[in-house]
Each structure stands twice: as structure tokens, then as C-alpha cells.
Motif scaffolding. Structure first.
Motif, short mmCIF file in Angstrom:
data_model
loop_
_atom_site.label_atom_id
_atom_site.label_comp_id
_atom_site.label_asym_id
_atom_site.label_seq_id
_atom_site.Cartn_x
_atom_site.Cartn_y
_atom_site.Cartn_z
N ARG A 27 -2.43 190.57 -17.94
CA ARG A 27 -2.77 190.30 -16.37
C ARG A 27 -1.25 190.54 -15.77
N TRP A 28 -1.36 191.30 -14.83
CA TRP A 28 -0.11 191.49 -14.10
C TRP A 28 -0.27 190.94 -12.60
N THR A 29 0.57 190.27 -12.05
CA THR A 29 0.71 189.84 -10.53
C THR A 29 1.34 191.07 -9.89
N VAL A 30 0.80 191.46 -8.88
CA VAL A 30 1.29 192.35 -7.84
C VAL A 30 2.13 191.54 -6.71
N LEU A 31 3.43 191.76 -6.76
CA LEU A 31 4.46 191.25 -6.16
C LEU A 31 4.35 191.43 -4.72
N ARG A 32 4.27 192.88 -4.77
CA ARG A 32 4.19 193.73 -3.22
C ARG A 32 3.81 194.88 -3.71
N GLY A 33 2.88 195.42 -2.38
CA GLY A 33 2.81 196.92 -2.51
C GLY A 33 3.97 197.77 -1.74
N ILE A 34 4.30 198.84 -2.65
CA ILE A 34 5.31 199.73 -2.04
C ILE A 34 5.13 200.90 -1.56
N LYS A 35 4.01 201.76 -1.93
CA LYS A 35 3.58 202.68 -1.38
C LYS A 35 1.71 202.72 -1.85
N ARG A 36 1.13 203.29 -0.76
CA ARG A 36 -0.55 203.27 -0.90
C ARG A 36 -0.73 204.56 -0.21
N ASN A 37 -1.33 205.52 -1.02
CA ASN A 37 -2.04 206.96 -0.55
C ASN A 37 -1.31 207.21 0.77
N GLY A 38 -0.05 207.68 0.53
CA GLY A 38 0.86 208.45 1.50
C GLY A 38 1.55 207.63 2.56
N HIS A 39 1.35 206.25 2.32
CA HIS A 39 2.00 205.28 3.42
C HIS A 39 3.30 204.41 2.42
N LEU A 40 4.27 204.50 2.95
CA LEU A 40 5.37 203.46 2.42
C LEU A 40 5.17 202.17 3.10
N LEU A 41 5.15 201.00 2.32
CA LEU A 41 4.84 199.64 2.94
C LEU A 41 6.09 198.81 3.39
N ASP A 42 6.08 198.10 4.33
CA ASP A 42 7.08 197.10 4.25
C ASP A 42 6.99 195.92 3.51
N ALA A 43 7.63 194.75 3.68
CA ALA A 43 7.47 193.85 2.74
C ALA A 43 6.42 193.03 3.22
N SER A 44 5.70 193.16 4.45
CA SER A 44 4.63 192.56 4.95
C SER A 44 3.40 193.24 4.81
N GLY A 45 3.40 194.29 4.12
CA GLY A 45 2.25 195.11 3.89
C GLY A 45 2.00 196.06 5.09
N ARG A 46 2.81 196.26 6.11
CA ARG A 46 2.57 197.21 7.08
C ARG A 46 3.04 198.60 6.82
N SER A 47 2.45 199.65 7.38
CA SER A 47 2.84 200.92 7.15
C SER A 47 3.93 201.19 7.83
N ARG A 48 5.21 201.51 7.13
CA ARG A 48 6.50 201.87 7.70
C ARG A 48 6.82 203.09 7.83
N GLU A 49 6.21 203.99 7.08
CA GLU A 49 6.32 205.51 7.06
C GLU A 49 5.40 206.31 6.33
N ARG A 50 5.18 207.43 6.77
CA ARG A 50 4.06 208.36 6.27
C ARG A 50 4.72 209.23 5.42
N VAL A 51 4.13 209.56 4.04
CA VAL A 51 4.57 210.50 3.23
C VAL A 51 3.45 211.27 2.88
N PRO A 52 3.32 212.50 3.33
CA PRO A 52 2.07 213.19 2.98
C PRO A 52 1.93 213.48 1.51
N LEU A 53 0.44 213.38 1.00
CA LEU A 53 0.56 213.41 -0.65
C LEU A 53 0.31 215.01 -0.79
N ARG A 54 0.96 215.53 -1.78
CA ARG A 54 0.65 216.86 -2.16
C ARG A 54 0.99 216.76 -3.87
N TRP A 55 -0.19 217.24 -4.54
CA TRP A 55 -0.05 217.21 -5.75
C TRP A 55 -0.71 218.25 -6.56
#
Length: 325
Positions: free
Chosen positions: A297-325
Motif C-alpha cells: 500500500r502506497w500513500t499518495v502524498l499529492r497529485g502532480i499531473k492528471r490526464n493533461g493537467h499539471l496540478l498545484d499543491a492544492s490539487g487545482r489545475s495550474r496548467e494544461r499539457v495536451p496529451l499525445r502518445w
């Protein structure tokens, strides 16, 4: 960490409605949540301006299985913040989470396992030591399937567009890619604008979007700063079961599970969960089933990126990075 305001009942209802149908007209959303359209639009505008919620074109499990290879890559905890930020900005890094074991990133590629290996090496070349790489045999659930579960079934039915088919022949893969590209920045883009980009009629554009969504190849939804909705804790469970596919399917139905995969490794089941308290983990595991052997079991300390959005320390979207793979 900046303090977040807790989202009110109407805010949560609007987000849930947009998770179900990001393109629903405000009049239909209003009917579902029990408010007038002007109030709904005003609340949504406030959520966007505060970066507490945002619309997203999600990479769905169906798209993963048909075109994509995926690996979970664990970075050494000593990896610098600058290196992690650079890795998170790569367009084929779908998500990144700082955990109690290190930074865990989800890497995707559409060119076969050799390309996936090259991308993991590219991560290492950016100053990160790769401690572990697990290739996914299947992605069973992604963030696109997670819901707030605020609206009743009756309210959810009010969102349904009676003219939209439940099942439809999916568009060609290349057409889906064009539609996804068009809607990536603005999932609520009017059909007329989509038609102009695709070079087709407005009616054809609308049908194409509806068919892609109905087939599961394109999922347009809504994401939010999880702490503002009360989800201030997260964990990653690694487990085994004699029936991995059945166990993964059950995990995907857990209300707290937002990411489920079957990996190639010693503990092939990977489940990301959201909770209001880490004391909920035991109950979540019990609900999963008696045949599950949770090995870590690993504890998630904070989300950094989620599906194309960089998150700030509070979990808000701070910047969009389009996904391309």
C-alpha cells in the motif's frame, strides 16, 4: 498548501453532471441539478476561474486497449523537483503522483513495446532514476470512469439526450483522433466549430462525436480539485488474486477506485483509490473481496499531473499539457 473552499451541493451536482455529459446544454444540466440555467452557468464559470474544476477529454480504457501500450514507472524519491516537473510536462506522461514509495508516472505509447521502452529511458535521461517499471496487460478503469455520485438516478436520467444512441458503430480510428484533437482544448466546442475543423456538415460532426462517445473511444468529462470535494487522501494498492481479471473488474466498481490496471509483475493488480480518510482503506479492501491478497500500500502524498493537467499543491489545475502518445 493554499486553502480551498469546500464545494457546495450545487457545485458538486454540476461537476457530476458534466462528468456524465460534458457537452450537455446548460438547460439540461439545470433540469438535472434543480436550478435555472443562468445559475448553473454562473457557478460553472466561478469553478473554472478558481481552477477548482475543468473539462477534459479523457483517454479511455477502450482507447488504451485498441491502440496503446502503458507502463507504470516508479522514480526514486530523491529525484529533483525540477526533473519531476520536466517529466510531467512530457505529452506521453498521462499522470504523475508523488507517493510514499516515490513518484509514480503513467507512461503511454502507441508504437509498440520498443517505443515504450525508449520513453522510459527518456524519463531516465531527464535526471530521474527509474526504480521499477511495470508494463500493463490491461487498463480496466481510468479517471474517465470515476464519478462523484452526487446525483440520483432520476437526476442522471434527466441528463440523457433522447436523440443520442446508446450504441453506435464507432467511427474510424483516424476520425476519432481528429475529433479528440478538436475537442481536447474545449470539450464543449459547438458542433458547428467541430464541423469546420473536420470539413464536414454540422449534423455529421454531431453524429461523429456522439458515435465516438457511445463506442467508448472518446470520453468527455469533468475533473476537479479533489480536496475541495472532501477527497483529501489517496492510496495505491498492489494486490494478487487467482482471478486477476475478475478482481480487476470488481475493483473498477468500487466507489473509491479511479484507476485500475492488470500489470505484468509479482503483484499484477494495481488500484488507485480516493478517500476522505486513510482509515477507510481497510473497509475498501474488505469490499473488494476475500480472494484479494493486498501485498503493498502506497500513500499518495499529492497529485502532480492528471490526464493533461499539471496540478498545484492544492490539487487545482495550474496548467494544461495536451496529451499525445
Amino acid at each position: 498548501m493554499d486553502s480551498l473552499r469546500d464545494l457546495g451541493e450545487l457545485d458538486l451536482a454540476i461537476v457530476h453532471a458534466l462528468q456524465i455529459d460534458a457537452r450537455a446544454p446548460w438547460t439540461r444540466v439545470a433540469a438535472a441539478v434543480g436550478a435555472d440555467a443562468a445559475t448553473v452557468a454562473r457557478h460553472w464559470q466561478a469553478l473554472r476561474e478558481e481552477s477548482l474544476a475543468w473539462l477534459t477529454a479523457w483517454p479511455t480504457p477502450e482507447r488504451f486497449s485498441s491502440t496503446t501500450d502503458v507502463a507504470m514507472v516508479l522514480l526514486d524519491p530523491r529525484t529533483s523537483a525540477d526533473a519531476v516537473d520536466g517529466i510531467a510536462r512530457l505529452p506521453w506522461v498521462l499522470s504523475a503522483d508523488d507517493t510514499s514509495a516515490g513518484v509514480l508516472v503513467l507512461v503511454a505509447g502507441a508504437g509498440g513495446l520498443a517505443v515504450l521502452g525508449d520513453r522510459v529511458r527518456a524519463v531516465a535521461e531527464r535526471g530521474a532514476r527509474v526504480r521499477r517499471m511495470d508494463v500493463a496487460a490491461a487498463i480496466v478503469a481510468e479517471d474517465s470512469t470515476w464519478r462523484l455520485r452526487v446525483l440520483s438516478r432520476q437526476q442522471q436520467r434527466a441528463l440523457r439526450d433522447p436523440s443520442r444512441p446508446d450504441e453506435a458503430r464507432p467511427p474510424r480510428v483516424e476520425i476519432v483522433a481528429e475529433v479528440a484533437e478538436a475537442l481536447d482544448e474545449d470539450p464543449r466546442m459547438p458542433a458547428a466549430s467541430v464541423a469546420k475543423i473536420l470539413g464536414v456538415s454540422e449534423a455529421t460532426a454531431r453524429r461523429t462525436v456522439d458515435r465516438a462517445v457511445a463506442a467508448g473511444l472518446l470520453r468527455l468529462g469533468c475533473d476537479l480539485a479533489m480536496p475541495a470535494a472532501g477527497y483529501r487522501r489517496g492510496a495505491i494498492l498492489w494486490a494478487r488474486s487467482a482471478d486477476a481479471e475478475g478482481a480487476a473488474a470488481r475493483a473498477a466498481r468500487l466507489p473509491e477506485a479511479h484507476r485500475v490496471g492488470i500489470l505484468v509483475g509479482r503483484a499484477p493488480l494495481f488500484v488507485g483509490v480516493r478517500a476522505r480518510s486513510l482509515t477507510s482503506l481497510q473497509q475498501i479492501e474488505q469490499a473488494w473481496g476475500d480472494d484479494i491478497d493486498v501485498v503493498d500500500r502506497w500513500t499518495v502524498l499529492r497529485g502532480i499531473k492528471r490526464n493533461g493537467h499539471l496540478l498545484d499543491a492544492s490539487g487545482r489545475s495550474r496548467e494544461r499539457v495536451p496529451l499525445r502518445w
